[in-house]
Design a protein around this motif. Structure first.
Motif, PDB file in Angstrom:
ATOM      1  N   GLU A 221       1.002  -1.415   0.437  1.00  0.00           N
ATOM      2  CA  GLU A 221      -0.029   0.650   0.201  1.00  0.00           C
ATOM      3  C   GLU A 221       1.258   0.905  -0.423  1.00  0.00           C
ATOM      4  O   GLU A 221       2.233   1.394   0.446  1.00  0.00           O
ATOM      5  N   PRO A 222       0.258   1.881  -1.109  1.00  0.00           N
ATOM      6  CA  PRO A 222       1.050   3.627  -0.844  1.00  0.00           C
ATOM      7  C   PRO A 222       1.265   3.987   0.952  1.00  0.00           C
ATOM      8  O   PRO A 222       0.468   4.176   1.812  1.00  0.00           O
ATOM      9  N   THR A 223       2.948   4.195   1.079  1.00  0.00           N
ATOM     10  CA  THR A 223       3.093   4.604   2.720  1.00  0.00           C
ATOM     11  C   THR A 223       2.924   5.821   3.527  1.00  0.00           C
ATOM     12  O   THR A 223       2.144   5.608   4.598  1.00  0.00           O
ATOM     13  N   ALA A 224       1.924   6.599   2.609  1.00  0.00           N
ATOM     14  CA  ALA A 224       1.563   7.907   2.945  1.00  0.00           C
ATOM     15  C   ALA A 224       0.171   7.746   3.780  1.00  0.00           C
ATOM     16  O   ALA A 224      -0.534   8.456   4.488  1.00  0.00           O
ATOM     17  N   GLY A 225      -0.477   6.354   2.939  1.00  0.00           N
ATOM     18  CA  GLY A 225      -1.917   6.273   3.520  1.00  0.00           C
ATOM     19  C   GLY A 225      -1.983   4.710   4.425  1.00  0.00           C
ATOM     20  O   GLY A 225      -2.786   5.557   5.582  1.00  0.00           O
ATOM     21  N   CYS A 226      -1.249   4.591   5.248  1.00  0.00           N
ATOM     22  CA  CYS A 226      -0.278   3.693   6.236  1.00  0.00           C
ATOM     23  C   CYS A 226      -0.828   4.020   7.735  1.00  0.00           C
ATOM     24  O   CYS A 226      -0.210   5.420   8.381  1.00  0.00           O
ATOM     25  N   GLU A 227      -1.128   3.909   8.314  1.00  0.00           N
ATOM     26  CA  GLU A 227      -1.781   3.851  10.140  1.00  0.00           C
ATOM     27  C   GLU A 227      -0.643   4.047  10.446  1.00  0.00           C
ATOM     28  O   GLU A 227       0.173   4.613  11.527  1.00  0.00           O
ATOM     29  N   ARG A 228       0.427   2.795  10.669  1.00  0.00           N
ATOM     30  CA  ARG A 228       1.399   3.068  11.428  1.00  0.00           C
ATOM     31  C   ARG A 228       3.101   2.985  10.566  1.00  0.00           C
ATOM     32  O   ARG A 228       2.393   1.607  10.208  1.00  0.00           O
ATOM     33  N   VAL A 229       4.409   3.065  10.394  1.00  0.00           N
ATOM     34  CA  VAL A 229       5.156   2.866  10.338  1.00  0.00           C
ATOM     35  C   VAL A 229       6.270   2.627  11.913  1.00  0.00           C
ATOM     36  O   VAL A 229       6.486   3.599  12.249  1.00  0.00           O
ATOM     37  N   PHE A 230       6.592   0.781  11.742  1.00  0.00           N
ATOM     38  CA  PHE A 230       7.474   0.306  13.049  1.00  0.00           C
ATOM     39  C   PHE A 230       9.177   0.563  12.702  1.00  0.00           C
ATOM     40  O   PHE A 230       8.991   0.932  11.047  1.00  0.00           O
ATOM     41  N   MET A 231       9.634   1.227  13.625  1.00  0.00           N
ATOM     42  CA  MET A 231      10.492   1.045  13.038  1.00  0.00           C
ATOM     43  C   MET A 231      12.144   0.845  14.022  1.00  0.00           C
ATOM     44  O   MET A 231      11.959   0.400  14.764  1.00  0.00           O
ATOM     45  N   THR A 232      13.070  -0.019  13.013  1.00  0.00           N
ATOM     46  CA  THR A 232      14.768  -0.532  14.293  1.00  0.00           C
ATOM     47  C   THR A 232      14.769   0.068  15.068  1.00  0.00           C
ATOM     48  O   THR A 232      15.227   1.401  14.704  1.00  0.00           O
ATOM     49  N   SER A 233      15.838   0.182  15.619  1.00  0.00           N
ATOM     50  CA  SER A 233      16.505   0.944  16.455  1.00  0.00           C
ATOM     51  C   SER A 233      18.341   1.277  16.153  1.00  0.00           C
ATOM     52  O   SER A 233      18.165   2.496  16.857  1.00  0.00           O
ATOM     53  N   GLY A 234      17.512   1.069  14.663  1.00  0.00           N
ATOM     54  CA  GLY A 234      19.178   1.745  14.264  1.00  0.00           C
ATOM     55  C   GLY A 234      20.304   1.354  14.761  1.00  0.00           C
ATOM     56  O   GLY A 234      21.825   1.865  14.386  1.00  0.00           O
ATOM     57  N   THR A 235      21.118   0.043  15.898  1.00  0.00           N
ATOM     58  CA  THR A 235      21.828  -0.259  16.455  1.00  0.00           C
ATOM     59  C   THR A 235      22.685  -0.960  15.379  1.00  0.00           C
ATOM     60  O   THR A 235      23.746  -0.828  15.773  1.00  0.00           O
ATOM     61  N   THR A 236      22.651  -1.377  14.095  1.00  0.00           N
ATOM     62  CA  THR A 236      23.571  -1.904  13.202  1.00  0.00           C
ATOM     63  C   THR A 236      24.656  -1.465  12.142  1.00  0.00           C
ATOM     64  O   THR A 236      25.081  -1.299  11.462  1.00  0.00           O
ATOM     65  N   ARG A 237      23.684  -0.962  11.736  1.00  0.00           N
ATOM     66  CA  ARG A 237      24.034   0.478  10.937  1.00  0.00           C
ATOM     67  C   ARG A 237      24.013   2.020  10.858  1.00  0.00           C
ATOM     68  O   ARG A 237      23.443   2.543  10.129  1.00  0.00           O
ATOM     69  N   GLY A 238      24.212   1.888  12.128  1.00  0.00           N
ATOM     70  CA  GLY A 238      23.950   3.782  12.304  1.00  0.00           C
ATOM     71  C   GLY A 238      22.929   4.056  12.741  1.00  0.00           C
ATOM     72  O   GLY A 238      21.740   3.248  13.618  1.00  0.00           O
ATOM     73  N   GLU A 239      22.026   4.832  11.477  1.00  0.00           N
ATOM     74  CA  GLU A 239      20.900   5.502  11.818  1.00  0.00           C
ATOM     75  C   GLU A 239      20.264   4.742  10.546  1.00  0.00           C
ATOM     76  O   GLU A 239      19.419   5.804  10.426  1.00  0.00           O
ATOM     77  N   LEU A 240      20.548   3.816   9.808  1.00  0.00           N
ATOM     78  CA  LEU A 240      19.433   3.746   8.379  1.00  0.00           C
ATOM     79  C   LEU A 240      19.271   2.398  10.250  1.00  0.00           C
ATOM     80  O   LEU A 240      19.239   1.837   9.614  1.00  0.00           O
ATOM     81  N   LYS A 241      17.589   2.970   9.644  1.00  0.00           N
ATOM     82  CA  LYS A 241      16.793   2.032  10.208  1.00  0.00           C
ATOM     83  C   LYS A 241      15.686   1.157   9.231  1.00  0.00           C
ATOM     84  O   LYS A 241      15.023   2.028   8.170  1.00  0.00           O
ATOM     85  N   GLY A 242      15.604   0.130   9.822  1.00  0.00           N
ATOM     86  CA  GLY A 242      14.682  -0.922   9.185  1.00  0.00           C
ATOM     87  C   GLY A 242      12.808  -0.042   9.284  1.00  0.00           C
ATOM     88  O   GLY A 242      12.702  -0.192  10.448  1.00  0.00           O
ATOM     89  N   ARG A 243      12.622  -0.242   8.087  1.00  0.00           N
ATOM     90  CA  ARG A 243      10.824   0.227   8.155  1.00  0.00           C
ATOM     91  C   ARG A 243      10.082  -1.040   7.866  1.00  0.00           C
ATOM     92  O   ARG A 243       9.919  -1.282   6.719  1.00  0.00           O
ATOM     93  N   ASN A 244       8.509  -1.255   8.716  1.00  0.00           N
ATOM     94  CA  ASN A 244       8.153  -1.776   8.682  1.00  0.00           C
ATOM     95  C   ASN A 244       6.163  -1.290   8.235  1.00  0.00           C
ATOM     96  O   ASN A 244       5.902  -0.801   9.815  1.00  0.00           O
ATOM     97  N   TRP A 245       5.732  -0.987   7.368  1.00  0.00           N
ATOM     98  CA  TRP A 245       4.662  -0.483   6.897  1.00  0.00           C
ATOM     99  C   TRP A 245       3.311  -1.001   7.742  1.00  0.00           C
ATOM    100  O   TRP A 245       3.427  -2.287   6.989  1.00  0.00           O
ATOM    101  N   HIS A 246       2.482  -0.888   7.436  1.00  0.00           N
ATOM    102  CA  HIS A 246       1.400  -0.931   8.012  1.00  0.00           C
ATOM    103  C   HIS A 246      -0.168  -0.518   8.231  1.00  0.00           C
ATOM    104  O   HIS A 246      -0.067   0.988   8.550  1.00  0.00           O
TER     105      HIS A 246
END
Length: 362
Positions: free
Chosen positions: A82-107
């Protein structure tokens, strides 16, 4: 923004599937192939990755054949049907393994995520206890709106916490006096109490209790849930020392010290049945399956051999169901043993898998 008709139907079907009392291997394959076809059609980076491998919905016959996306792919590409702009939530990782680059999972909405959590948590952690007073050793969702763990713990408190439940980590850090008083009150009352939070928060609390010369004997039926490891936020303990320390500090038997294994990039969680023996066997609900692979080839390793865990989570309908983690495990009859992060050749194999994915999908 409302989800597309295809996604809305997928949500409805998954909610019904999750509500079932288990499923057969054939039923799991049928639903996995439906979700795969949806993601192949609507998730462009994932479709390019599949095309580079010559994999199409027509060719895939079961969940084991769905291409596994390396977990680092969530950091580099937008994996969303789905288009991310319409998602209710995005969960993001803490960014501990590659600096400030965070994994993102849209819902698109949290209905499937919440349903996946609720029944699984009730069976594996609550175990028929109804509501119980909870102490949460993690910030609340208002402080960390993009944290899947913050949502998990706040939703646990909302759905299963009794009156007097509270968070004891905030902007000022760990509220040691607050949690100490809550534990003392539980000890006096004889009512079971549950402590839940990040593994490193338990280390900080146990260190402060030890410095103050305090120990507790929580009432029968009390329980502990830890998750997430140490993430360089505390000193690191091996399994035996950690669970021995929990039992000593709080008077909760190791059988009642339950570890939850989850990740931002998934929408379901795994649990053990306590940590009297470590490492403990982790297992999940009927809508998630796991296998253990050689990251260089993607093939499953022989029974009893170490490899990298791959999870196929049907609740993860908006991104990709099937994820190549960076966690080492061994398959067992009823789940898997989680043995830590990939090192050496296995870590290199994971990195090469990421390179292959990004080259094909970007």
């Amino acid at each position: 923004m409302a989800a597309s008709p295809a996604t809305s139907q997928m949500i409805a079907d998954l909610l019904a599937f999750i509500a079932q009392d288990g499923c057969s291997d054939a039923d799991f394959d049928t639903m996995a192939l439906r979700v795969f076809a949806h993601q192949h059609a609507c998730n462009e980076p994932f479709r390019r990755f599949c095309q580079a491998r010559g994999v199409t919905p027509r060719k895939v016959k079961g969940w084991r054949e769905i291409p596994a996306v390396p977990i680092d792919g969530f950091k580099d590409l937008t994996l969303s049907c789905e288009p991310t702009a319409g998602c209710e939530r995005v969960f993001m990782t803490s960014g501990t393994t590659r600096g400030e680059l965070k994994g993102r999972n849209w819902h698109p909405d949290l209905s499937v995520w919440n349903a996946s959590f609720r029944g699984n948590f009730e069976r594996r952690f609550m175990q028929g206890a109804g509501r119980i007073r909870m102490g949460i050793l993690f910030p609340d969702e208002a402080a960390m709106p993009n944290s899947s763990l913050a949502h998990y713990l706040q939703y646990a408190l909302q759905e299963f916490g009794a009156a007097g439940s509270a968070h004891f980590v905030g902007a000022q850090g760990l509220d040691t006096s607050g949690v100490t008083e809550a534990l003392a009150q539980a000890q006096r009352s004889g009512e079971p109490y549950a402590l839940l939070g990040a593994s490193y928060s338990f280390v900080h609390l146990m260190d402060e209790l030890k410095a103050a010369g305090r120990e507790f004997r929580l009432p029968a039926g009390s329980r502990i849930l830890d998750t997430g490891g140490y993430k360089k936020q505390s000193r690191q303990l091996d399994f035996e020392e950690f669970y021995d320390s929990l039992a000593q500090a709080f008077g909760v038997p190791r059988e009642r010290c339950i570890n939850m294994y989850g990740m931002t990039e998934l929408s379901s969680q795994f649990y053990d049945d306590g940590n009297a023996v470590v490492p403990s066997v982790k297992s999940g609900p009927h809508w998630i399956r796991s296998r253990v692979v050689d990251p260089l080839t993607g093939r499953e390793v022989a029974s009893g051999e170490r490899g990298i865990l791959v999870h196929c989570d049907l609740a993860n309908y908006n991104s990709v169901t099937t994820i190549l983690t960076e966690d080492v495990g061994v398959a067992t009859a009823n789940g898997f043993l989680l043995l830590g992060r990939a090192q050496g050749a296995q870590a290199k194999g994971c990195s090469l898998a990421v390179e292959e994915f990004l080259k094909a999908a970007a």
